[in-house]
Design an enzyme around this catalytic site. Structure first.
Site, short mmCIF file in Angstrom:
data_model
loop_
_atom_site.label_atom_id
_atom_site.label_comp_id
_atom_site.label_asym_id
_atom_site.label_seq_id
_atom_site.Cartn_x
_atom_site.Cartn_y
_atom_site.Cartn_z
N ARG A 90 0.70 -1.19 -0.06
CA ARG A 90 -0.08 0.10 -0.02
C ARG A 90 0.80 1.28 0.05
NH1 ARG A 90 -1.92 0.64 4.37
NH2 ARG A 90 -1.25 -1.04 5.28
N TYR A 233 -1.52 -3.48 -6.89
CA TYR A 233 -1.36 -4.25 -5.61
C TYR A 233 -2.66 -4.39 -4.87
CZ TYR A 233 -0.36 -5.25 -0.77
OH TYR A 233 -0.38 -5.82 0.47
N LYS A 242 -9.94 -2.29 1.42
CA LYS A 242 -9.39 -1.24 2.27
C LYS A 242 -10.04 0.07 2.02
CE LYS A 242 -6.71 -4.02 4.34
NZ LYS A 242 -6.36 -4.37 5.65
N HIS A 262 -11.11 -2.52 11.41
CA HIS A 262 -9.68 -3.66 10.73
C HIS A 262 -9.47 -4.79 11.72
CE1 HIS A 262 -5.08 -3.73 9.27
NE2 HIS A 262 -5.87 -4.32 8.62
N SER A 284 -1.60 -3.94 10.32
CA SER A 284 -1.24 -4.73 9.02
C SER A 284 0.01 -5.49 9.63
CB SER A 284 -0.77 -3.76 8.00
OG SER A 284 -1.95 -2.80 7.69
N CYS A 286 0.45 -7.76 11.74
CA CYS A 286 0.72 -8.01 13.12
C CYS A 286 -0.03 -9.21 13.83
CB CYS A 286 0.41 -6.85 13.92
SG CYS A 286 1.29 -5.44 13.46
N ASP A 309 -9.55 -9.89 8.71
CA ASP A 309 -9.01 -8.68 8.42
C ASP A 309 -10.15 -7.51 8.53
OD1 ASP A 309 -6.69 -7.30 7.39
OD2 ASP A 309 -7.91 -6.46 5.48
N ARG A 401 1.97 -12.32 -0.88
CA ARG A 401 0.74 -12.58 -0.29
C ARG A 401 -0.11 -13.83 -0.88
NH1 ARG A 401 -2.08 -8.82 3.76
NH2 ARG A 401 -0.20 -7.56 4.19
#
Ligand code: GTP
Ligand code: SPV
Ligand code: MN
Length: 619
Positions: A90, A233, A242, A262, A284, A286, A309, A401
């Protein structure tokens, strides 16, 4: 001409897949027409969301060299995408919130004056799809037709994004029918910014990962629109995720009395057979996906996955807080995912998966750091270059990812698609903190919980461009995702909590990442985190008392099941240490942070800070 008589699809000779229908919805048609005039695609395809469509698009991507088919013997129906090395995460400094009033975006967002930004966008989007197909992708976030679900449409010139949308959302004909029935929907437009024909009609060759060095991830919160340019991406390009489900939805939620967060969501069942639902916000990279798919190290406990998420939370008719996972798939971090850390994810990824920026094995399967302890002797790395274990660089990009359907997860909960959601018993906040923040602490009440969420900080990860490891405030793990003034968002949380009253979920903070003097993690993490979840459940059940500290309630040693853990007393002490001096410094830094919000921080949070200082001083 009435809308139903209009020509349906213009099919370019070069477009192997062409969806066959258009729509009767005049607003949708008018918008698509307007966008077509701006971006000037060769063809328009209306996506129906069928398996056949996904298959044909995937075949097209393979034929064009944009996806590599993995060996079906090891990884059936799975593919590898390699991005341009400049387009791997991002781009927070190119993400904009264009509210009418700058104060409504707040100091944590990049604000641009809306009409100025519109003019800039009109320029970059003009002709941006020349030589390409524009896909029209109607989608539902949440089960189609559910009371908490929301609809949208993404226009995109990236078939990789279309295929990803098919995994991550419910897309195609079913949501389109709801739009045609008059339901509200959010328009989102995306272009990789790499037209194949220029203004003079000059054609150029396509590349494996088209993108543009100039990127724009733009949100108009008042008119509920998203414009994304220059990146393919996921976090920049899969707009329902998002951009819509967090940035735009957080604004809708503020206006309508709900929350867009989130957060992962799980169902946890105790050995006694009692089930609870927990949502957790970690920044993110974590540990959300890992916690959502946990195999508990404690016998008799079971964790089932609802989301990994994003969660949309809404007060229900019973006065409790109900949660849905608006997504249909996982866009998860690959590195660190292995049999010892997240076996459930490894099992989920058996096939039907798109991998992005992982390494390729010679047998046509994939690899990334952490998938096995010993790396293969030879790989092709994420850039497509030869790699050996002594190459001195990671084989997979740190933010590589996987994209896979949630339904394929072996621990997916039976109620994960419940249209009304699941009632929450607890909310957890967490982050990467090498020091100061203990393994687990319980907030005294909702207001204290909002203070903990508002002051969350975490070391930066590879999920966004920028320096990794730097400590920054990441309130509610929403720093990159809150679509309005963060201080107003805290006030909204307080309001929602006041409405829930005694039915509000209990709030906790965790930290799996505290380090010893040598920089090693003090806590084993992953499945062992079940020991912390057990205490959280016992607190919800009022079966554990804990003890009070200035920063909240912590477990008595006897209340934590540490059986079979090789943890010495020293490490345990360190995991729960609350140092009044460093906490006093933390308070100063919180105050300085609050001061950046131009007087908008709710008085209740200032009061929490005062009370924390008072308690620390008396420690
Ligand atoms: P986003 O998809 O970016 O929002 O990330 P996420 O919060 O879902 O993070 P994820 O679960 O994918 O974890 C990111 C990284 O943290 C992975 O490399 C994990 O292996 C690592 N990780 C997750 N849980 C733990 C834990 O309990 N302890 C340690 N040490 N590492 C963890
Ligand atoms: C995150 O960065 O928090 C993610 C991945 O979940 S992305 O969708 O790219 O934002
Ligand atoms: Mn995330």
């Amino acid at each position: 001409m009435t809308t139903t008589e209009r020509p349906t699809v213009e099919v370019a000779a070069s477009a192997p897949y062409a969806g066959a229908r258009t729509t009767t919805d005049p607003a949708l048609l008018a918008w698509v027409d307007q966008m077509q005039a701006l971006v000037q695609p060769d063809a328009i395809v209306w996506c129906d969301g069928s398996q056949r469509e996904a298959h044909l698009l995937t075949m097209q991507l393979v034929a064009e060299g944009k996806l590599i088919r993995l060996n079906p013997e090891w990884r059936p129906n799975s593919f590898l995408a390699r991005t341009d090395p400049s387009d791997v995460a991002r781009v927070e400094d190119r993400t904009f919130i264009c509210s009418v009033d700058e104060g409504d975006a707040g100091p944590t967002n990049n604000w641009r004056e809306p009409s100025q930004m519109r003019a800039e966008l009109a320029e970059v989007f003009e002709g941006s799809m020349r030589g390409r197909t524009m896909y029209v992708v109607p989608f539902s976030m949440g089960p189609v037709g559910g009371p908490i679900s929301q609809l949208g449409v993404q226009l995109t010139d990236s078939p990789y994004v279309v295929v990803s949308l098919g995994v991550m959302t419910r897309m195609g004909s079913a949501p389109l029918e709801l739009i045609e029935a008059g339901e509200r929907w959010v328009p989102t437009v995306h272009s990789v910014g790499y037209p194949l024909v220029d203004a003079h009609g000059e054609r150029r060759e396509d590349v494996a990962w088209p993108c543009n060095p100039q990127k724009y991830i733009v949100h108009f919160p008042e008119s509920r629109e998203v414009w994304s340019y220059g990146s393919g991406y996921g976090g920049n390009a899969i707009l329902p995720k998002k951009s819509f489900a967090l940035r735009i939805a957080s604004v809708m939620a503020r206006d309508e009395g709900w929350l867009a967060e989130h957060m992962l969501t799980i169902k946890i069942t105790s050995p006694e057979g009692r089930s609870y639902h927990i949502a957790a916000a970690f920044p993110s990279a974590c540990g959300k996906t890992n916690l959502a798919m946990m195999r508990p190290a404690l016998p008799g406990w079971r964790v089932e996955t609802i989301g990994d998420d994003i969660a949309w939370l809404r007060p229900g008719p019973d006065g409790r807080l109900w949660a849905i996972n608006p997504e249909a798939g996982f866009f998860g971090v690959a590195p660190g995912t292995g049999p010892a850390t997240n076996e459930v994810a490894v099992e989920t990824l058996w096939g039907n998966t798109i991998f992005t920026n992982v390494a390729l094995r010679h047998d046509g399967d994939v690899w990334w750091e952490g998938l096995s302890e010993v790396p293969p002797a030879h790989l092709v790395d994420w850039r497509g270059e030869d790699w050996t274990p002594d190459s001195g660089r990671p084989a997979a990009h740190p933010n590589s990812r996987f994209t896979v359907s949630a339904a394929q997860c072996p621990t997916i909960a039976d109620d994960w698609e419940a249209a009304a959601g699941v009632p929450l018993d607890a909310i957890i906040f967490g982050g990467r903190r090498a020091s100061n923040v203990p393994l687990v602490v319980e907030a005294r009440d909702w207001q204290h919980g909002v203070f903990i969420g508002a002051t969350l900080s975490s070391e930066k990860t590879a999920a966004a461009e920028g320096r990794v490891g730097e400590l920054r405030r990441d309130p509610f793990a929403m720093l990159p995702f809150c679509g309005y003034n963060m201080a107003d968002y805290w006030a909204h949380w307080l309001t929602v909590g006041a409405g829930l009253g005694s039915k509000a979920p209990a709030v906790f903070q965790v930290n799996w990442f505290r380090q010893d003097a040598q920089g090693g993690y003090l806590w084993p993490g992953f499945g062992e985190n079940a020991r912390v979840l057990e205490w959280i459940v016992r607190r919800v059940e009022r079966g554990a008392s804990g003890y009070d500290t200035p920063i909240g309630r912590m477990p008595q040693r006897s209340e934590l099941d540490l059986d079979g853990l090789a943890l010495d007393e020293e490490a345990l002490d360190e995991l729960f240490a609350v140092d009044p001096q460093t906490w006093a410094q933390e308070c100063d830094s919180i105050e300085a942070y609050f001061d950046t919000f131009d007087g908008r921080v709710p008085a209740a949070l200032r009061a929490e800070l005062d009370s924390l200082r008072y308690k620390l001083a008396r420690m």
